[in-house]
Design a protein around this motif. Structure first.
Motif, PDB file in Angstrom:
ATOM      1  N   LEU A  63       3.491   4.624  -8.976  1.00  0.00           N
ATOM      2  CA  LEU A  63       3.583   5.090  -7.588  1.00  0.00           C
ATOM      3  C   LEU A  63       3.548   6.616  -7.509  1.00  0.00           C
ATOM      4  CD1 LEU A  63       6.238   2.539  -6.313  1.00  0.00           C
ATOM      5  CD2 LEU A  63       3.826   2.634  -5.656  1.00  0.00           C
ATOM      6  N   GLN A  64       4.144   7.275  -8.490  1.00  0.00           N
ATOM      7  CA  GLN A  64       4.091   8.744  -8.508  1.00  0.00           C
ATOM      8  C   GLN A  64       2.660   9.228  -8.725  1.00  0.00           C
ATOM      9  OE1 GLN A  64       7.076   9.545 -11.531  1.00  0.00           O
ATOM     10  NE2 GLN A  64       8.608  10.092  -9.986  1.00  0.00           N
ATOM     11  N   ASP A  65       1.917   8.527  -9.589  1.00  0.00           N
ATOM     12  CA  ASP A  65       0.510   8.870  -9.787  1.00  0.00           C
ATOM     13  C   ASP A  65      -0.276   8.672  -8.487  1.00  0.00           C
ATOM     14  OD1 ASP A  65       1.009   9.428 -12.430  1.00  0.00           O
ATOM     15  OD2 ASP A  65       0.245   7.510 -13.183  1.00  0.00           O
ATOM     16  N   GLN A  83       1.545   4.021   4.098  1.00  0.00           N
ATOM     17  CA  GLN A  83       2.888   3.441   4.174  1.00  0.00           C
ATOM     18  C   GLN A  83       2.839   2.181   3.313  1.00  0.00           C
ATOM     19  OE1 GLN A  83       2.976   2.715   8.342  1.00  0.00           O
ATOM     20  NE2 GLN A  83       3.000   4.878   8.900  1.00  0.00           N
ATOM     21  N   VAL A  84       3.452   2.239   2.146  1.00  0.00           N
ATOM     22  CA  VAL A  84       3.286   1.193   1.135  1.00  0.00           C
ATOM     23  C   VAL A  84       4.557   0.357   1.008  1.00  0.00           C
ATOM     24  CG1 VAL A  84       2.624   0.733  -1.252  1.00  0.00           C
ATOM     25  CG2 VAL A  84       1.737   2.773  -0.085  1.00  0.00           C
ATOM     26  N   HIS A  85       4.404  -0.948   1.122  1.00  0.00           N
ATOM     27  CA  HIS A  85       5.529  -1.873   0.979  1.00  0.00           C
ATOM     28  C   HIS A  85       5.304  -2.707  -0.281  1.00  0.00           C
ATOM     29  CE1 HIS A  85       7.304  -1.258   5.070  1.00  0.00           C
ATOM     30  NE2 HIS A  85       6.083  -0.778   5.272  1.00  0.00           N
ATOM     31  N   ILE A  86       6.185  -2.555  -1.270  1.00  0.00           N
ATOM     32  CA  ILE A  86       6.117  -3.315  -2.517  1.00  0.00           C
ATOM     33  C   ILE A  86       7.029  -4.528  -2.378  1.00  0.00           C
ATOM     34  CG2 ILE A  86       6.435  -3.277  -5.009  1.00  0.00           C
ATOM     35  CD1 ILE A  86       4.318  -1.314  -4.113  1.00  0.00           C
ATOM     36  N   VAL A  87       6.458  -5.711  -2.564  1.00  0.00           N
ATOM     37  CA  VAL A  87       7.218  -6.954  -2.367  1.00  0.00           C
ATOM     38  C   VAL A  87       7.279  -7.707  -3.694  1.00  0.00           C
ATOM     39  CG1 VAL A  87       7.477  -8.993  -0.920  1.00  0.00           C
ATOM     40  CG2 VAL A  87       6.272  -6.991  -0.030  1.00  0.00           C
ATOM     41  N   SER A  88       8.483  -8.092  -4.085  1.00  0.00           N
ATOM     42  CA  SER A  88       8.702  -8.754  -5.370  1.00  0.00           C
ATOM     43  C   SER A  88       9.775  -9.837  -5.215  1.00  0.00           C
ATOM     44  CB  SER A  88       9.174  -7.734  -6.424  1.00  0.00           C
ATOM     45  OG  SER A  88       8.372  -6.572  -6.439  1.00  0.00           O
ATOM     46  N   GLY A  89       9.943 -10.631  -6.265  1.00  0.00           N
ATOM     47  CA  GLY A  89      11.041 -11.582  -6.336  1.00  0.00           C
ATOM     48  C   GLY A  89      11.058 -12.614  -5.229  1.00  0.00           C
ATOM     49  N   GLU A  90      12.259 -12.921  -4.729  1.00  0.00           N
ATOM     50  CA  GLU A  90      12.420 -13.953  -3.700  1.00  0.00           C
ATOM     51  C   GLU A  90      11.715 -13.581  -2.407  1.00  0.00           C
ATOM     52  OE1 GLU A  90      16.539 -14.833  -3.174  1.00  0.00           O
ATOM     53  OE2 GLU A  90      16.784 -15.669  -5.203  1.00  0.00           O
ATOM     54  N   LYS A  91      11.690 -12.304  -2.065  1.00  0.00           N
ATOM     55  CA  LYS A  91      11.002 -11.874  -0.844  1.00  0.00           C
ATOM     56  C   LYS A  91       9.494 -12.095  -0.971  1.00  0.00           C
ATOM     57  CE  LYS A  91      12.539 -10.202   2.348  1.00  0.00           C
ATOM     58  NZ  LYS A  91      12.958 -10.778   3.662  1.00  0.00           N
ATOM     59  N   ARG A  92       8.966 -11.887  -2.169  1.00  0.00           N
ATOM     60  CA  ARG A  92       7.547 -12.161  -2.420  1.00  0.00           C
ATOM     61  C   ARG A  92       7.255 -13.648  -2.232  1.00  0.00           C
ATOM     62  NH1 ARG A  92       4.866 -15.599  -5.474  1.00  0.00           N
ATOM     63  NH2 ARG A  92       3.002 -14.903  -6.581  1.00  0.00           N
ATOM     64  N   ASP A 103       9.841  -7.222   8.574  1.00  0.00           N
ATOM     65  CA  ASP A 103      10.425  -6.403   9.642  1.00  0.00           C
ATOM     66  C   ASP A 103       9.798  -5.006   9.681  1.00  0.00           C
ATOM     67  OD1 ASP A 103      12.073  -5.859  11.814  1.00  0.00           O
ATOM     68  OD2 ASP A 103      13.732  -5.145  10.560  1.00  0.00           O
ATOM     69  N   ILE A 104       8.481  -4.988   9.781  1.00  0.00           N
ATOM     70  CA  ILE A 104       7.713  -3.745   9.835  1.00  0.00           C
ATOM     71  C   ILE A 104       7.292  -3.484  11.278  1.00  0.00           C
ATOM     72  CG2 ILE A 104       5.575  -2.618   9.077  1.00  0.00           C
ATOM     73  CD1 ILE A 104       5.796  -4.252   6.491  1.00  0.00           C
ATOM     74  N   ASP A 105       7.375  -2.243  11.697  1.00  0.00           N
ATOM     75  CA  ASP A 105       7.032  -1.861  13.068  1.00  0.00           C
ATOM     76  C   ASP A 105       5.591  -2.257  13.389  1.00  0.00           C
ATOM     77  OD1 ASP A 105       6.102  -0.113  15.338  1.00  0.00           O
ATOM     78  OD2 ASP A 105       8.155   0.642  15.160  1.00  0.00           O
ATOM     79  N   PRO A 106       5.365  -2.880  14.568  1.00  0.00           N
ATOM     80  CA  PRO A 106       4.007  -3.288  14.961  1.00  0.00           C
ATOM     81  C   PRO A 106       3.009  -2.144  15.060  1.00  0.00           C
ATOM     82  CG  PRO A 106       5.639  -4.364  16.337  1.00  0.00           C
ATOM     83  CD  PRO A 106       6.373  -3.332  15.538  1.00  0.00           C
ATOM     84  N   SER A 107       3.491  -0.907  15.181  1.00  0.00           N
ATOM     85  CA  SER A 107       2.572   0.226  15.269  1.00  0.00           C
ATOM     86  C   SER A 107       1.922   0.547  13.924  1.00  0.00           C
ATOM     87  CB  SER A 107       3.305   1.469  15.781  1.00  0.00           C
ATOM     88  OG  SER A 107       4.284   1.908  14.853  1.00  0.00           O
ATOM     89  N   SER A 108       2.468   0.019  12.826  1.00  0.00           N
ATOM     90  CA  SER A 108       1.872   0.188  11.504  1.00  0.00           C
ATOM     91  C   SER A 108       0.815  -0.883  11.289  1.00  0.00           C
ATOM     92  CB  SER A 108       2.945   0.092  10.411  1.00  0.00           C
ATOM     93  OG  SER A 108       3.828   1.189  10.464  1.00  0.00           O
ATOM     94  N   LYS A 109      -0.401  -0.478  10.966  1.00  0.00           N
ATOM     95  CA  LYS A 109      -1.522  -1.411  10.837  1.00  0.00           C
ATOM     96  C   LYS A 109      -1.884  -1.596   9.363  1.00  0.00           C
ATOM     97  CE  LYS A 109      -1.556  -1.666  15.252  1.00  0.00           C
ATOM     98  NZ  LYS A 109      -0.999  -2.873  15.904  1.00  0.00           N
ATOM     99  N   MET A 110      -2.291  -2.817   9.034  1.00  0.00           N
ATOM    100  CA  MET A 110      -2.532  -3.161   7.637  1.00  0.00           C
ATOM    101  C   MET A 110      -3.969  -3.607   7.395  1.00  0.00           C
ATOM    102  SD  MET A 110      -0.779  -6.157   5.382  1.00  0.00           S
ATOM    103  CE  MET A 110      -1.721  -6.791   3.986  1.00  0.00           C
ATOM    104  N   PRO A 111      -4.768  -2.810   6.668  1.00  0.00           N
ATOM    105  CA  PRO A 111      -6.129  -3.233   6.341  1.00  0.00           C
ATOM    106  C   PRO A 111      -6.185  -4.227   5.183  1.00  0.00           C
ATOM    107  CG  PRO A 111      -5.914  -0.829   6.377  1.00  0.00           C
ATOM    108  CD  PRO A 111      -4.541  -1.411   6.353  1.00  0.00           C
ATOM    109  N   PHE A 112      -5.316  -4.042   4.162  1.00  0.00           N
ATOM    110  CA  PHE A 112      -5.382  -4.905   2.981  1.00  0.00           C
ATOM    111  C   PHE A 112      -4.126  -4.721   2.135  1.00  0.00           C
ATOM    112  CE2 PHE A 112      -7.269  -0.867   1.873  1.00  0.00           C
ATOM    113  CZ  PHE A 112      -6.844  -0.605   0.568  1.00  0.00           C
ATOM    114  N   GLY A 113      -4.019  -5.556   1.103  1.00  0.00           N
ATOM    115  CA  GLY A 113      -2.941  -5.443   0.141  1.00  0.00           C
ATOM    116  C   GLY A 113      -3.502  -5.473  -1.266  1.00  0.00           C
ATOM    117  N   ILE A 114      -2.640  -5.183  -2.246  1.00  0.00           N
ATOM    118  CA  ILE A 114      -3.040  -5.192  -3.652  1.00  0.00           C
ATOM    119  C   ILE A 114      -2.005  -5.981  -4.454  1.00  0.00           C
ATOM    120  CG2 ILE A 114      -3.481  -3.819  -5.723  1.00  0.00           C
ATOM    121  CD1 ILE A 114      -4.279  -1.500  -3.889  1.00  0.00           C
ATOM    122  N   SER A 115      -2.377  -7.149  -4.950  1.00  0.00           N
ATOM    123  CA  SER A 115      -1.508  -7.882  -5.859  1.00  0.00           C
ATOM    124  C   SER A 115      -1.627  -7.249  -7.237  1.00  0.00           C
ATOM    125  CB  SER A 115      -1.921  -9.357  -5.914  1.00  0.00           C
ATOM    126  OG  SER A 115      -1.711  -9.982  -4.662  1.00  0.00           O
TER     127      SER A 115
END
Length: 224
Positions: free
Chosen positions: A33-35, A49-58, A184-196
């Motif tokens: 993430l630092q890179d 705005q990056v949301h990393i999802v893991s474990g039970e939440k994933r 629980d992400i604000d609706p004003s934030s838009k999401m084009p894609f994700g990266i598994s």
């Protein structure tokens, strides 16, 4: 791990479609993430705005997305349809799909098996983590989306440099409302894609093929 040359990282990166269940250690993930945070952006706005999802939440997120897919409930923040692509662009997409299904042994006419394979997107191809990329709406969104793309590429290259793998998934963007609700992400934030992402399962057939790239002469015009 020995340090890789930049050209090795670029040429070894590929879309991973099967992962080992082992989670990425927190210190390694933070280095990735630092890179990625060093990616360029217009006027250094850094709009990702990056949301990393893991474990039970994933697991809960995957369950919710799969349920909405089964019910036909989906909504994109940004349009996407392969039918909008024409000529060589559509052909490249077809070639990629054909190579993938051939690698995993699914015939063209096996519609149910293809649908099952497609739904693997929604369980993140078994990856222990998924990075969901959101952005603010600014103007016609083109500049901000370009910044997000540069972040994503830097993130993907950083994964490769650390012995990890990832796959950008436009399909996840088709369930942006579901993802915002679960996380629980604000609706004003838009999401084009994700990266598994995670550690690639290199023994899986999905990771044994490579798709060719066009010659630079097809993409680059020299002037002067």
């Amino acid at each position: 791990m020995s340090e890789l040359l930049f050209r090795d990282v670029v040429r070894n990166r590929h879309s991973v479609r099967s992962f080992l269940p082992d989670p990425v250690p927190a210190d390694v993930l933070r280095e990735v993430l630092q890179d990625a945070q060093l990616a360029p952006s217009n006027c250094n706005t850094q709009p990702w705005q990056v949301h990393i999802v893991s474990g039970e939440k994933r697991d809960a997120l995957s369950k919710a997305i799969l349920a909405d897919d089964e019910a036909g409930r989906y909504k994109l923040d940004f349009s996407f349809d392969l039918a909008d692509f024409d000529g060589v662009y559509r052909q490249r997409a077809r070639d990629q799909g054909a190579a993938y299904y051939q690698a995993i042994g699914i015939a063209r006419e096996a519609k149910e098996e293809r649908q099952t394979a497609t739904r693997l997107n929604l369980s993140f191809f078994g990856a222990p983590h998924v990075a969901l990329l959101f952005m603010p709406e600014v103007g016609d969104n083109v500049r901000v989306a370009g910044d997000l793309g540069m972040y994503a590429q830097t993130f993907l290259l950083a994964l490769t440099a650390h012995g990890l793998g990832g796959i950008p998934q436009t399909m996840l963007g088709m369930y942006a409302d579901t993802i915002r609700e679960v996380l629980d992400i604000d609706p004003s934030s838009k999401m084009p894609f994700g990266i598994s992402f995670g550690y690639p399962d290199m023994n899986h057939a999905a990771n044994t093929y490579r798709i060719g790239k066009a010659a630079i002469e097809e993409s680059v015009t020299f002037h002067g």
